[in-house]
Design an enzyme around this catalytic site. Structure first.
Site, PDB file in Angstrom:
ATOM      1  N   GLN A 148       0.827  -1.262   0.041  1.00  0.00           N
ATOM      2  CA  GLN A 148       0.080  -0.003   0.082  1.00  0.00           C
ATOM      3  C   GLN A 148       0.878   1.128  -0.046  1.00  0.00           C
ATOM      4  OE1 GLN A 148      -3.418   1.438   2.726  1.00  0.00           O
ATOM      5  NE2 GLN A 148      -1.593   1.723   3.877  1.00  0.00           N
ATOM      6  N   ASP A 149       1.864   1.456   0.936  1.00  0.00           N
ATOM      7  CA  ASP A 149       2.486   2.574   1.118  1.00  0.00           C
ATOM      8  C   ASP A 149       3.501   2.941  -0.053  1.00  0.00           C
ATOM      9  OD1 ASP A 149       1.160   2.664   3.492  1.00  0.00           O
ATOM     10  OD2 ASP A 149       2.942   2.953   4.601  1.00  0.00           O
TER      11      ASP A 149
ATOM     12  N   LEU B 241      10.152   0.048   3.066  1.00  0.00           N
ATOM     13  CA  LEU B 241       8.553  -0.419   3.596  1.00  0.00           C
ATOM     14  C   LEU B 241       8.582  -1.588   3.494  1.00  0.00           C
ATOM     15  CD1 LEU B 241       7.025   2.720   1.369  1.00  0.00           C
ATOM     16  CD2 LEU B 241       8.215   2.883   3.809  1.00  0.00           C
TER      17      LEU B 241
ATOM     18  N   SER C  57       3.954  -7.338   7.532  1.00  0.00           N
ATOM     19  CA  SER C  57       3.355  -6.284   8.188  1.00  0.00           C
ATOM     20  C   SER C  57       1.916  -6.772   8.939  1.00  0.00           C
ATOM     21  CB  SER C  57       3.032  -5.242   7.304  1.00  0.00           C
ATOM     22  OG  SER C  57       2.099  -5.471   6.479  1.00  0.00           O
TER      23      SER C  57
ATOM     24  N   SER D 148       6.585   1.804  13.746  1.00  0.00           N
ATOM     25  CA  SER D 148       5.183   1.574  13.778  1.00  0.00           C
ATOM     26  C   SER D 148       4.505   1.889  15.255  1.00  0.00           C
ATOM     27  CB  SER D 148       4.535   0.119  13.582  1.00  0.00           C
ATOM     28  OG  SER D 148       3.447  -0.145  14.076  1.00  0.00           O
TER      29      SER D 148
ATOM     30  N   GLU E 133       2.643   0.146  16.798  1.00  0.00           N
ATOM     31  CA  GLU E 133       2.749  -1.298  17.434  1.00  0.00           C
ATOM     32  C   GLU E 133       3.862  -1.118  18.300  1.00  0.00           C
ATOM     33  OE1 GLU E 133       0.349  -4.148  17.185  1.00  0.00           O
ATOM     34  OE2 GLU E 133      -0.784  -2.230  17.021  1.00  0.00           O
TER      35      GLU E 133
ATOM     36  N   TYR F 195       5.482  -9.121  15.830  1.00  0.00           N
ATOM     37  CA  TYR F 195       5.514  -8.051  14.773  1.00  0.00           C
ATOM     38  C   TYR F 195       5.940  -6.681  15.381  1.00  0.00           C
ATOM     39  CZ  TYR F 195       4.266  -3.917  11.995  1.00  0.00           C
ATOM     40  OH  TYR F 195       4.288  -2.704  11.036  1.00  0.00           O
TER      41      TYR F 195
ATOM     42  N   ARG G  13      -5.481  -0.517   0.666  1.00  0.00           N
ATOM     43  CA  ARG G  13      -5.335  -1.211   1.912  1.00  0.00           C
ATOM     44  C   ARG G  13      -5.349  -2.813   1.809  1.00  0.00           C
ATOM     45  NH1 ARG G  13      -2.313  -1.498   6.702  1.00  0.00           N
ATOM     46  NH2 ARG G  13      -3.121  -0.944   8.537  1.00  0.00           N
TER      47      ARG G  13
HETATM   48  P1  NDP Z   1       1.945  -3.926   3.048  1.00  0.00           P
HETATM   49  O1  NDP Z   1       1.874  -5.193   3.666  1.00  0.00           O
HETATM   50  O2  NDP Z   1       0.920  -3.457   2.281  1.00  0.00           O
HETATM   51  O3  NDP Z   1       3.227  -3.989   2.033  1.00  0.00           O
HETATM   52  C1  NDP Z   1       4.478  -4.738   2.597  1.00  0.00           C
HETATM   53  C2  NDP Z   1       5.429  -4.700   1.435  1.00  0.00           C
HETATM   54  O4  NDP Z   1       6.689  -5.539   1.882  1.00  0.00           O
HETATM   55  C3  NDP Z   1       5.021  -5.785   0.183  1.00  0.00           C
HETATM   56  O5  NDP Z   1       5.363  -4.820  -1.022  1.00  0.00           O
HETATM   57  C4  NDP Z   1       5.716  -6.933   0.155  1.00  0.00           C
HETATM   58  O6  NDP Z   1       5.857  -7.482  -1.144  1.00  0.00           O
HETATM   59  C5  NDP Z   1       6.899  -6.529   0.861  1.00  0.00           C
HETATM   60  N1  NDP Z   1       7.916  -7.677   1.293  1.00  0.00           N
HETATM   61  C6  NDP Z   1       7.347  -8.602   2.504  1.00  0.00           C
HETATM   62  N2  NDP Z   1       8.468  -9.200   2.880  1.00  0.00           N
HETATM   63  C7  NDP Z   1       9.559  -9.011   2.034  1.00  0.00           C
HETATM   64  C8  NDP Z   1      10.828  -9.508   1.787  1.00  0.00           C
HETATM   65  N3  NDP Z   1      10.833 -10.563   2.456  1.00  0.00           N
HETATM   66  N4  NDP Z   1      11.652  -9.130   1.011  1.00  0.00           N
HETATM   67  C9  NDP Z   1      11.198  -7.810   0.286  1.00  0.00           C
HETATM   68  N5  NDP Z   1      10.040  -7.326   0.284  1.00  0.00           N
HETATM   69  C10 NDP Z   1       9.049  -7.915   1.120  1.00  0.00           C
HETATM   70  O7  NDP Z   1       2.450  -2.971   4.098  1.00  0.00           O
HETATM   71  P2  NDP Z   1       2.103  -1.245   3.980  1.00  0.00           P
HETATM   72  O8  NDP Z   1       2.309  -0.886   2.907  1.00  0.00           O
HETATM   73  O9  NDP Z   1       1.093  -1.168   4.871  1.00  0.00           O
HETATM   74  O10 NDP Z   1       3.364  -0.508   5.203  1.00  0.00           O
HETATM   75  C11 NDP Z   1       4.528  -0.426   4.810  1.00  0.00           C
HETATM   76  C12 NDP Z   1       5.496  -0.618   6.080  1.00  0.00           C
HETATM   77  O11 NDP Z   1       4.908   0.469   6.927  1.00  0.00           O
HETATM   78  C13 NDP Z   1       5.520  -1.905   6.420  1.00  0.00           C
HETATM   79  O12 NDP Z   1       6.801  -2.047   6.940  1.00  0.00           O
HETATM   80  C14 NDP Z   1       4.436  -1.973   7.681  1.00  0.00           C
HETATM   81  O13 NDP Z   1       4.991  -2.690   9.129  1.00  0.00           O
HETATM   82  C15 NDP Z   1       4.775  -0.310   8.105  1.00  0.00           C
HETATM   83  N6  NDP Z   1       3.481   0.371   8.727  1.00  0.00           N
HETATM   84  C16 NDP Z   1       2.254   0.229   8.250  1.00  0.00           C
HETATM   85  C17 NDP Z   1       1.386   1.020   8.831  1.00  0.00           C
HETATM   86  C18 NDP Z   1      -0.090   0.985   8.200  1.00  0.00           C
HETATM   87  O14 NDP Z   1      -0.897   1.316   9.019  1.00  0.00           O
HETATM   88  N7  NDP Z   1      -0.194   0.755   6.941  1.00  0.00           N
HETATM   89  C19 NDP Z   1       1.601   1.567   9.967  1.00  0.00           C
HETATM   90  C20 NDP Z   1       3.112   1.680  10.539  1.00  0.00           C
HETATM   91  C21 NDP Z   1       4.000   0.835  10.029  1.00  0.00           C
HETATM   92  P3  NDP Z   1       4.847  -8.421  -1.749  1.00  0.00           P
HETATM   93  O15 NDP Z   1       3.708  -7.610  -2.581  1.00  0.00           O
HETATM   94  O16 NDP Z   1       5.512  -9.348  -2.545  1.00  0.00           O
HETATM   95  O17 NDP Z   1       4.131  -9.300  -0.510  1.00  0.00           O
HETATM   96  P1  GDR Z   2      -2.982  -3.262  13.427  1.00  0.00           P
HETATM   97  O1  GDR Z   2      -4.033  -3.319  12.313  1.00  0.00           O
HETATM   98  O2  GDR Z   2      -2.824  -4.643  14.045  1.00  0.00           O
HETATM   99  O3  GDR Z   2      -3.284  -2.048  14.424  1.00  0.00           O
HETATM  100  O4  GDR Z   2      -1.707  -3.139  12.536  1.00  0.00           O
HETATM  101  P2  GDR Z   2      -5.452  -4.515  12.160  1.00  0.00           P
HETATM  102  O5  GDR Z   2      -6.369  -3.560  11.114  1.00  0.00           O
HETATM  103  O6  GDR Z   2      -4.906  -5.618  11.798  1.00  0.00           O
HETATM  104  O7  GDR Z   2      -6.108  -4.511  13.647  1.00  0.00           O
HETATM  105  C1  GDR Z   2      -6.457  -3.294  14.135  1.00  0.00           C
HETATM  106  C2  GDR Z   2      -7.444  -3.773  15.339  1.00  0.00           C
HETATM  107  O8  GDR Z   2      -8.476  -4.429  14.856  1.00  0.00           O
HETATM  108  C3  GDR Z   2      -9.127  -5.402  15.802  1.00  0.00           C
HETATM  109  N1  GDR Z   2      -9.744  -6.099  14.880  1.00  0.00           N
HETATM  110  C4  GDR Z   2      -9.403  -6.886  14.006  1.00  0.00           C
HETATM  111  N2  GDR Z   2      -8.413  -6.922  13.150  1.00  0.00           N
HETATM  112  C5  GDR Z   2      -8.512  -7.316  12.104  1.00  0.00           C
HETATM  113  N3  GDR Z   2      -7.091  -7.480  11.193  1.00  0.00           N
HETATM  114  N4  GDR Z   2      -9.329  -8.591  11.712  1.00  0.00           N
HETATM  115  C6  GDR Z   2     -10.430  -8.311  12.225  1.00  0.00           C
HETATM  116  O9  GDR Z   2     -11.355  -9.280  11.828  1.00  0.00           O
HETATM  117  C7  GDR Z   2     -10.647  -7.855  13.314  1.00  0.00           C
HETATM  118  N5  GDR Z   2     -11.695  -7.474  14.330  1.00  0.00           N
HETATM  119  C8  GDR Z   2     -11.204  -6.672  15.136  1.00  0.00           C
HETATM  120  C9  GDR Z   2      -7.567  -5.821  16.011  1.00  0.00           C
HETATM  121  O10 GDR Z   2      -7.694  -6.925  17.262  1.00  0.00           O
HETATM  122  C10 GDR Z   2      -6.843  -4.713  16.404  1.00  0.00           C
HETATM  123  O11 GDR Z   2      -6.881  -4.159  17.831  1.00  0.00           O
HETATM  124  C11 GDR Z   2      -1.737  -2.160  11.446  1.00  0.00           C
HETATM  125  C12 GDR Z   2      -0.701  -2.792  10.490  1.00  0.00           C
HETATM  126  O12 GDR Z   2      -0.758  -1.906   9.345  1.00  0.00           O
HETATM  127  C13 GDR Z   2       0.764  -2.752  10.914  1.00  0.00           C
HETATM  128  O13 GDR Z   2       1.718  -3.057   9.953  1.00  0.00           O
HETATM  129  C14 GDR Z   2       0.980  -1.423  11.401  1.00  0.00           C
HETATM  130  O14 GDR Z   2       2.256  -1.411  11.920  1.00  0.00           O
HETATM  131  C15 GDR Z   2      -0.017  -1.075  12.240  1.00  0.00           C
HETATM  132  O15 GDR Z   2      -1.136  -0.839  11.858  1.00  0.00           O
HETATM  133  C16 GDR Z   2       0.317   0.556  13.018  1.00  0.00           C
END
Ligand code: NDP
Ligand code: GDR
Length: 322
Positions: A12-13, A78, A82, A123, A125, A147, A182
């Site tokens: 996504q990001d 990124l 995740s 994060s 988290e 994580y 997402r």
């Molecule tokens: P996504 O899960 O959408 O994307 C993760 C990316 O990492 C994908 O491109 C995936 O590739 C790649 N990847 C996974 N494993 C490997 C590997 N072994 N080598 C190379 N690439 C790999 O995550 P987001 O875009 O939501 O998040 C981006 C980053 O920000 C992550 O590090 C996440 O933990 C962190 N983050 C996200 C937040 C959020 O709310 N979205 C909040 C805080 C932090 P593939 O497409 O092949 O699976």
């Molecule tokens: P999070 O996101 O764990 O905060 O990590 P997620 O959306 O998975 O959960 C948020 C909260 O929702 C509650 N929940 C559920 N969650 C999921 N996934 N599915 C369900 O059915 C459900 N029902 C309730 C969870 O218990 C939790 O409390 C995300 C990821 O993007 C991380 O990579 C990133 O670092 C953090 O956000 C900030």
């Protein structure tokens, strides 16, 4: 033309950041891991404008090769395993990629091109069982999942390489951010997508876990700008990025269902399989340092995000069933 490497560009990001950097005139290199199926759905609209190179955070030599070949001004790490629930099923893999993968990348930069500016996707988290509300750059960490533990390691190794080797390495402590891109497993997308499916008559229930946990949700498109701003500063520092407003999963359900004229209580079923072994109850950012130093503010709030996501899923699904 500056060159930036994005790991996780297919996520996504990564897709929003790539678009943002292209608009700024960067040459964008996306590192992707090898897969038997194509994972480019989120970047197909810019595929002709970017360079894709194979690499994996598990594999040191592939990272050395990427840095050697492109000698980028900026690297945005990124890539990660995740999804929090998967980290209990695959804790070792999560540690290898989300934690040690960062050290591998920092080592490649240190050895080959230490001038490179490095962004680490940290994060909220990491705050886990929060020690104070709201959470700022000085709030102590108490991660609650493999994580979160891996991200704490990744954060500190980034700080350590900055302090040990004088690298320009920063950690962005980002709170939850979603978008129509997402992944379907994350709760805000699962709810908005579920609402659209129910509205279109494709299903009649939505199974969720804990409805009482609270998160600070923003829009991914806003957050990638903050990543870039952190790397444009004179000094490398870490920043909390969030909206400063917290909502429960239940409130998200209420809003998403009511946006299409439905009541979530008629459709949401709580299912123990979605509960976590250890939960993060409440997260809410104090983004005042970012607002002051980076002049950054989120443009889209909680209501706007949820409505945008429901509307996009309705549009997409309606086209699919047409
Ligand atoms: P996504 O899960 O959408 O994307 C993760 C990316 O990492 C994908 O491109 C995936 O590739 C790649 N990847 C996974 N494993 C490997 C590997 N072994 N080598 C190379 N690439 C790999 O995550 P987001 O875009 O939501 O998040 C981006 C980053 O920000 C992550 O590090 C996440 O933990 C962190 N983050 C996200 C937040 C959020 O709310 N979205 C909040 C805080 C932090 P593939 O497409 O092949 O699976
Ligand atoms: P999070 O996101 O764990 O905060 O990590 P997620 O959306 O998975 O959960 C948020 C909260 O929702 C509650 N929940 C559920 N969650 C999921 N996934 N599915 C369900 O059915 C459900 N029902 C309730 C969870 O218990 C939790 O409390 C995300 C990821 O993007 C991380 O990579 C990133 O670092 C953090 O956000 C900030």
């Amino acid at each position: 033309m500056p060159t930036a490497i994005i790991t996780g560009i297919t996520g996504q990001d990564g897709s929003y950041l790539a678009e943002f950097l292209l608009a700024k005139g960067y040459e964008v290199i996306g590192m992707v891991r090898r897969s038997s199926t194509v994972t480019f759905q989120r970047i197909k609209q810019i595929q002709d404008d970017i360079t894709i190179i194979q690499g994996d955070l598990h594999d040191q030599s592939s990272l050395v090769d990427v840095i050697e070949r492109y000698r980028p001004q900026e690297v945005y790490n990124l890539a990660a395993q995740s999804f929090v629930p998967t980290s209990w099923n695959q804790p070792v893999l999560t540690g290898e990629v989300t934690a040690l993968g960062v050290t591998r990348l920092l080592e490649a930069i240190r050895l080959i091109n230490p001038e490179t500016r490095f962004y680490q996707a940290s994060s909220s988290e990491m705050f886990g069982k929060v020690r104070e509300v709201p959470q700022s750059e000085s709030t102590p960490f108490y991660p609650r999942s493999p994580y979160g533990v891996a991200k704490v390691y990744a954060h500190w190794i980034t700080v350590n390489y900055r302090e040990s080797y004088d690298l320009f390495a920063v950690s962005g402590l980002l709170f939850n951010h979603g978008s129509p891109r997402r992944g379907l497993e994350f709760v805000e997308r699962k709810i908005c997508h579920g609402v659209a499916r129910i509205k279109l008559g494709l299903t009649d229930e939505l199974r969720l876990g804990n409805l009482d946990s609270r998160r600070d949700w923003g829009f991914a498109g806003d957050y990638v700008e903050a990543m870039w701003l952190m790397l444009q500063r004179d000094a490398a520092e870490d920043y909390v990025i969030g909206t400063g407003v917290t909502h429960s999963v239940r409130e998200l359900c209420e809003l998403a269902f009511s946006h299409v004229g439905l009541d979530y209580k008629d459709y949401v079923v709580q299912d123990p399989q979605f509960y976590r072994p250890a939960e993060v109850d409440i997260l809410v950012a104090d983004p005042s340092k970012a607002i002051k130093d980076l002049n950054w503010e989120p443009k889209i709030g909680f209501d706007g995000l949820v409505q945008m996501m429901v509307d996009e899923d309705l549009k997409r699904l309606a086209l699919e069933i047409d």
